[in-house]
Scaffold this motif. Structure first.
Motif, mmCIF file in Angstrom:
data_model
loop_
_atom_site.group_PDB
_atom_site.id
_atom_site.type_symbol
_atom_site.label_atom_id
_atom_site.label_comp_id
_atom_site.label_asym_id
_atom_site.label_seq_id
_atom_site.Cartn_x
_atom_site.Cartn_y
_atom_site.Cartn_z
ATOM 1 N N THR A 86 12.761 2.058 -2.179
ATOM 2 C CA THR A 86 12.305 0.905 -1.396
ATOM 3 C C THR A 86 11.117 1.274 -0.522
ATOM 4 O O THR A 86 10.156 0.500 -0.396
ATOM 5 N N ILE A 87 11.171 2.456 0.091
ATOM 6 C CA ILE A 87 10.056 2.920 0.921
ATOM 7 C C ILE A 87 8.769 2.970 0.101
ATOM 8 O O ILE A 87 7.719 2.465 0.516
ATOM 9 N N GLN A 88 8.846 3.549 -1.076
ATOM 10 C CA GLN A 88 7.660 3.684 -1.909
ATOM 11 C C GLN A 88 7.144 2.326 -2.390
ATOM 12 O O GLN A 88 5.934 2.109 -2.483
ATOM 13 N N GLU A 89 8.048 1.418 -2.657
ATOM 14 C CA GLU A 89 7.638 0.064 -3.054
ATOM 15 C C GLU A 89 6.873 -0.608 -1.910
ATOM 16 O O GLU A 89 5.820 -1.223 -2.129
ATOM 17 N N CYS A 90 7.386 -0.465 -0.690
ATOM 18 C CA CYS A 90 6.717 -1.055 0.478
ATOM 19 C C CYS A 90 5.346 -0.425 0.704
ATOM 20 O O CYS A 90 4.362 -1.126 0.968
ATOM 21 N N LEU A 91 5.286 0.887 0.602
ATOM 22 C CA LEU A 91 4.013 1.581 0.810
ATOM 23 C C LEU A 91 2.977 1.137 -0.217
ATOM 24 O O LEU A 91 1.799 0.950 0.113
ATOM 25 N N THR A 164 -7.085 -6.597 9.983
ATOM 26 C CA THR A 164 -7.085 -8.064 9.962
ATOM 27 C C THR A 164 -5.653 -8.581 9.779
ATOM 28 O O THR A 164 -4.821 -7.924 9.133
ATOM 29 N N LEU A 165 -5.395 -9.768 10.295
ATOM 30 C CA LEU A 165 -4.096 -10.418 10.060
ATOM 31 C C LEU A 165 -3.948 -10.833 8.600
ATOM 32 O O LEU A 165 -2.843 -10.845 8.052
ATOM 33 N N GLU A 166 -5.075 -11.158 7.965
ATOM 34 C CA GLU A 166 -5.032 -11.596 6.571
ATOM 35 C C GLU A 166 -4.439 -10.523 5.671
ATOM 36 O O GLU A 166 -3.687 -10.828 4.735
ATOM 37 N N LYS A 170 -1.019 -10.999 3.272
ATOM 38 C CA LYS A 170 -1.020 -10.821 1.818
ATOM 39 C C LYS A 170 0.180 -10.027 1.320
ATOM 40 O O LYS A 170 0.550 -10.120 0.143
ATOM 41 N N THR A 171 0.794 -9.243 2.194
ATOM 42 C CA THR A 171 1.952 -8.425 1.772
ATOM 43 C C THR A 171 3.258 -9.213 1.818
ATOM 44 O O THR A 171 4.243 -8.822 1.193
ATOM 45 N N LYS A 172 3.275 -10.312 2.558
ATOM 46 C CA LYS A 172 4.539 -11.022 2.802
ATOM 47 C C LYS A 172 5.214 -11.575 1.540
ATOM 48 O O LYS A 172 6.446 -11.495 1.419
ATOM 49 N N PRO A 173 4.469 -12.147 0.588
ATOM 50 C CA PRO A 173 5.152 -12.673 -0.605
ATOM 51 C C PRO A 173 5.975 -11.625 -1.349
ATOM 52 O O PRO A 173 6.934 -11.978 -2.051
#
Length: 277
Positions: A86-91, A164-166, A170-173
């Protein structure tokens, strides 16, 4: 007052800008305990960076890593590491979108080198105690290891920074179905947006619930003090929630009470007002 379980955030609540707890704050915690109340740290910090100057104040337990680790009277009640997969997926998701990370596990902290550069040059909003703390850690030379030394055995939490907030949006979906996003306060001229992702169902409020079960007490018996949005679940769970005078405006709006700032010994004076000491 009947016995209470009192939960205190560290940065921006118990202490300011990596300083030691003030004499009045130490007095408040110790006096409350002599009155029969139980006092706990409830922090986003992982255990290795809770210094002795904080521990020696004397607490009945610690909720660390934003609820990922809970111990009471020396007994570990809960410990949840995110699996390395999971860590690697998030990174991968963060790095693909130009977001840099700080990984916190049971051994220490590991960061992307780009994150340190962003932190050094950032102008922190004064209510963003998390960003201020990370900047002070760099200034003080507190050992934060490069990602290249990360042992890849799972971690409690991932913090992030972006220019940037953008980039963060972009990572949220990809991740927000499993993680709550906490983005800390930022000023209009900031060049650094920082925050953290917290696994859904594992947060400071859940840690408080575990402590309540251990003592056979209910949420109505709890009081929580905090200053930033990673304290939100803690404040929601508490029977009485207290926002520091220096807290972000969102937390002040939802709190039951607002006390003096951390610089003005808010904990001490609110303990007096509430009859805890």
């Amino acid at each position: 007052m009947e016995r209470k379980l009192i939960f205190l955030d560290i940065d921006g609540t118990l202490i300011t800008e990596m300083k030691k707890p003030s004499r009045q704050t130490v007095k408040a915690v110790r006096c409350a305990r002599t009155k029969g109340h139980k006092v706990f740290l409830c922090t986003g910090r992982n255990m290795p960076i809770i210094g002795e100057d904080i521990r020696e104040v004397g607490f009945d337990g610690i909720i660390s890593s934003a609820g990922g680790h809970v111990e009471v009277e020396g007994q570990v009640l809960f410990d949840h590491l995110l699996p390395e997969e999971t860590i690697q997926e998030c990174l991968l998701v963060f790095h693909k979108n130009g977001v840099y990370c700080r990984i916190e596990n049971q051994d220490g902290i590991y960061t992307d080198p780009q994150m340190e550069e962003l932190l050094k040059n950032a102008k922190a909003d004064q209510s963003n105690s998390e960003l201020i703390r990370m900047q002070k850690e760099i200034e003080a030379g507190i050992p934060v290891l490069p990602y290249a030394k990360y042992p890849k055995r799972g971690a409690y939490k991932i913090c992030f920074t972006a220019s940037t907030l953008e980039a963060i949006e972009k990572t949220k979906p990809y991740l927000e179905n499993r993680f709550e996003y906490v983005v800390h306060p930022y000023g209009g001229s900031t060049s650094c947006f920082n925050g953290e992702i917290i696994p859904r169902g594992i947060d400071k409020g859940k840690g408080m619930e575990i402590v309540c079960e251990y003592f056979g007490m209910g949420r109505d018996d709890t009081i929580a003090f905090g200053d930033s949005m990673n304290d939100y679940e803690m404040m929601q769970y508490a029977g009485i929630s207290v926002a520091m005078g220096n807290a972000c405006k969102e937390l002040k709006r939802m709190a039951d009470r607002v006390c003096k700032s951390v610089e003005e010994d808010g904990i001490y004076y609110e303990f007096l007002k509430m009859g805890l000491i």
